[in-house]
Design a protein around this motif. Sequence first.
Motif, PDB file in Angstrom:
ATOM      1  N   ASP A  30       0.833  -1.211   0.000  1.00  0.00           N
ATOM      2  CA  ASP A  30       0.000   0.000   0.000  1.00  0.00           C
ATOM      3  C   ASP A  30       0.866   1.259   0.000  1.00  0.00           C
ATOM      4  OD1 ASP A  30      -2.389  -1.354  -0.062  1.00  0.00           O
ATOM      5  OD2 ASP A  30      -2.654  -1.381   2.111  1.00  0.00           O
ATOM      6  N   GLN A  31       1.923   1.239   0.802  1.00  0.00           N
ATOM      7  CA  GLN A  31       2.810   2.404   0.855  1.00  0.00           C
ATOM      8  C   GLN A  31       3.523   2.609  -0.473  1.00  0.00           C
ATOM      9  OE1 GLN A  31       3.112   4.743   3.317  1.00  0.00           O
ATOM     10  NE2 GLN A  31       4.285   5.772   1.725  1.00  0.00           N
ATOM     11  N   ARG A  34       1.172   4.268  -2.753  1.00  0.00           N
ATOM     12  CA  ARG A  34       1.067   5.703  -2.443  1.00  0.00           C
ATOM     13  C   ARG A  34       2.286   6.464  -2.942  1.00  0.00           C
ATOM     14  NH1 ARG A  34      -1.402   3.642   2.351  1.00  0.00           N
ATOM     15  NH2 ARG A  34       0.618   3.569   3.420  1.00  0.00           N
ATOM     16  N   ASP A  35       3.467   5.861  -2.811  1.00  0.00           N
ATOM     17  CA  ASP A  35       4.680   6.501  -3.318  1.00  0.00           C
ATOM     18  C   ASP A  35       4.597   6.682  -4.836  1.00  0.00           C
ATOM     19  OD1 ASP A  35       5.681   6.547  -0.766  1.00  0.00           O
ATOM     20  OD2 ASP A  35       6.919   4.752  -1.009  1.00  0.00           O
ATOM     21  N   GLU A  37       1.886   6.932  -6.605  1.00  0.00           N
ATOM     22  CA  GLU A  37       0.893   7.974  -6.881  1.00  0.00           C
ATOM     23  C   GLU A  37       1.494   9.358  -6.667  1.00  0.00           C
ATOM     24  OE1 GLU A  37      -3.300   5.683  -5.814  1.00  0.00           O
ATOM     25  OE2 GLU A  37      -2.195   6.721  -4.234  1.00  0.00           O
ATOM     26  N   ASN A  38       2.330   9.499  -5.643  1.00  0.00           N
ATOM     27  CA  ASN A  38       2.992  10.783  -5.407  1.00  0.00           C
ATOM     28  C   ASN A  38       3.949  11.125  -6.546  1.00  0.00           C
ATOM     29  OD1 ASN A  38       1.706  11.262  -2.959  1.00  0.00           O
ATOM     30  ND2 ASN A  38       3.270  10.201  -1.766  1.00  0.00           N
ATOM     31  N   LYS A  41       1.909  12.227  -9.446  1.00  0.00           N
ATOM     32  CA  LYS A  41       1.440  13.606  -9.250  1.00  0.00           C
ATOM     33  C   LYS A  41       2.561  14.600  -9.558  1.00  0.00           C
ATOM     34  CE  LYS A  41      -1.190  14.176  -5.752  1.00  0.00           C
ATOM     35  NZ  LYS A  41      -1.691  14.295  -4.358  1.00  0.00           N
ATOM     36  N   LYS A 133      -3.606  -1.793  -8.695  1.00  0.00           N
ATOM     37  CA  LYS A 133      -4.656  -1.643  -7.690  1.00  0.00           C
ATOM     38  C   LYS A 133      -5.702  -2.749  -7.825  1.00  0.00           C
ATOM     39  CE  LYS A 133      -4.359   3.356  -6.953  1.00  0.00           C
ATOM     40  NZ  LYS A 133      -5.063   4.659  -7.101  1.00  0.00           N
TER      41      LYS A 133
END
Length: 231
Positions: A30-31, A34-35, A37-38, A41, A133
């Motif tokens: 999960d982390q 998120r990394d 996704e960052n 972005k 995902k």
Amino acid sequence: MLSKIMTALRGKANETGQAVVDSQALRILDQEIRDSENHLKQSKTELARLMGQRQLNSNKADTLEGKISELEQSAEAALDKGEEALAVEVAERMVTMQGELEAERNIVSEYDTSIENLRGAIRNTENQLRQLKQQVSVVKATESAQKAQSAVAARHSGQNSAMGSAMESLERIRERQQLNSAQMQAAEQMAAEESGSSLDARLKAAGIGANERKAEDVLARLKAKKNTPQA
């Protein structure tokens, strides 16, 4: 020897570290998402910056192109009036601006290439994230199902263990009751032997004893006494 000990310690540390990673696999995954996704972005922010800078250079090139067109008209007007020297000066200015215009157009072209490459990378990353995902959702569902199955299996195992323990307890109770019954029978037998009732019971069973004479015997004795002549 020391080298082998150090190697063994490193191996143990690696095993421990791997065990920690395995136990926290979903949290780590999960982390990592998120990394990613960052980073995605940040890439989109960089894309917006490149597009903005490209637009500025494109506008600058358009402005130069407009000025060159105006200078060209000025040079033509100077020639029409016989102002050749002025026309040459304007022409020299046009040459300088043409160089600037080409430089700006090259910069815009480089921006276009960078923007297209970054857009492709962003699309690939978005597709990979979407697929990842989806797979993570499947993995989490499987993990949840396996935990539920494990819990059911553990409860079933516990029930079997409790059932086996209950059967053992029941068997111990039965054995204790049988032992108590045997002890009470032995105690009664010993008490009977001490009071003599046991012997009386055995004599009675054998038909021995004054109190156990049969009625026929008593009647026969009385008849014999009656038929005996008196002296």
